[in-house]
Design a protein around this motif. Structure first.
Motif, PDB file in Angstrom:
ATOM      1  N   TYR A 237     -21.014   8.909  17.028  1.00 46.49           N
ATOM      2  CA  TYR A 237     -20.292   8.787  15.757  1.00 46.49           C
ATOM      3  C   TYR A 237     -20.397  10.073  14.944  1.00 46.49           C
ATOM      4  N   LEU A 241     -17.159  12.401  13.969  1.00 48.54           N
ATOM      5  CA  LEU A 241     -16.827  12.823  12.609  1.00 48.54           C
ATOM      6  C   LEU A 241     -16.718  14.347  12.519  1.00 48.54           C
ATOM      7  N   TYR A 242     -17.693  15.035  13.123  1.00 45.84           N
ATOM      8  CA  TYR A 242     -17.706  16.497  13.047  1.00 45.84           C
ATOM      9  C   TYR A 242     -16.461  17.096  13.693  1.00 45.84           C
ATOM     10  N   ASP A 244     -13.674  15.670  14.479  1.00 47.15           N
ATOM     11  CA  ASP A 244     -12.451  15.204  13.836  1.00 47.15           C
ATOM     12  C   ASP A 244     -12.099  16.103  12.642  1.00 47.15           C
TER      13      ASP A 244
END
Length: 251
Positions: A237, A241-242, A244
């Motif tokens: 996750y 996030l990073y 993305d």
């Protein structure tokens, strides 16, 4: 419209890039107007009902910026009014339910609570709101003058590459580019490189990690996982996030 959407990559993006630079050969104002209208289409693609909010922030911040710029005695009052006007839609759409949910139930009618729960957050409202506020603050401080050219200011606020997810761009950082928009072969080469790298991060890494994350964290309470699976999903996750946001920023 997402940057990874085939409609964006193969239709919208090439048409806007080509159209902007073709028109810019004859008139920078018409090129910026073309960019503004294209950005409005981009923004309204998924949530057309919220286009009036973007236009409200755009027009009001431009008018108030000009008033602050020419005012001699009441700049601070105009700035306060301007910021209040900018924040009202943001507070309603983003924080109204939070406020309502923290008020005593006996003091709040059920109809208001139900209405607050149904509020849909407009895409990018935080980014274009705070970008407009940064412009107003810079005008108040005298770092820039109120921009009399509405077309240039419209392009600054609505520019689709950073409209829905930032970053917040200060007007003074881009004002010269708005005054004389131009492109070189190096710009094309470097821009293409970063776009491909960003697209690869988003599609090949972030989107590939999403099923692992969803399987564990969106699987419901019926599924029980051991420590190591949860640890792997947590790391996945963080990486999702990073990559993305990193990929989006580069695109």
């Amino acid at each position: 419209m997402l940057f990874t959407d085939p409609v964006f990559i193969f239709i919208f993006f090439p048409l806007i890039i080509g159209g902007f630079h073709l028109i810019n050969k004859y008139s920078s104002n018409f090129a910026l107007l073309f960019l503004t209208l294209s950005s409005v289409i981009f923004y309204s693609w998924d949530q057309p009902q919220f286009i009036f909010l973007l236009l409200f922030v755009l027009v009001v911040s431009w008018l108030m910026g000009n008033l602050i710029s020419i005012s001699n005695n009441n700049k601070k009052g105009l700035l306060v009014i301007s910021i209040a006007l900018m924040l009202l839609p943001l507070i309603y759409y983003k924080y109204f339910y939070f406020i309502v949910s923290n008020v005593d139930e006996n003091l709040m009618p059920d109809s208001i609570v139900v209405a607050a729960k149904s509020i849909i957050l407009p895409i990018g409202i935080s980014f274009y709101t705070f970008q407009a506020i940064s412009y107003l603050v810079d005008v108040y401080r005298g770092q820039i003058k109120g921009n009399g050219n509405f077309i240039k200011y419209s392009a600054y606020i609505t520019m689709f590459p950073q409209l829905v997810a930032g970053p917040i761009v200060r007007f003074k950082e881009i004002s010269k580019q708005l005054a004389m928009p131009k492109i070189s072969r190096d710009d094309i080469r470097i821009g293409t490189y970063f776009f491909i790298i960003g697209l690869s991060k988003k599609v090949l890494i972030a989107d590939s990690l999403a099923p692992i994350v969803d399987l564990v964290f969106d699987g419901g309470t019926d599924n029980v996982y051991n420590f190591y699976i949860i640890l792997i999903a947590t790391i996945a996750y963080a990486l999702q996030l990073y990559f993305d946001f990193s990929g989006y920023s580069e695109m």
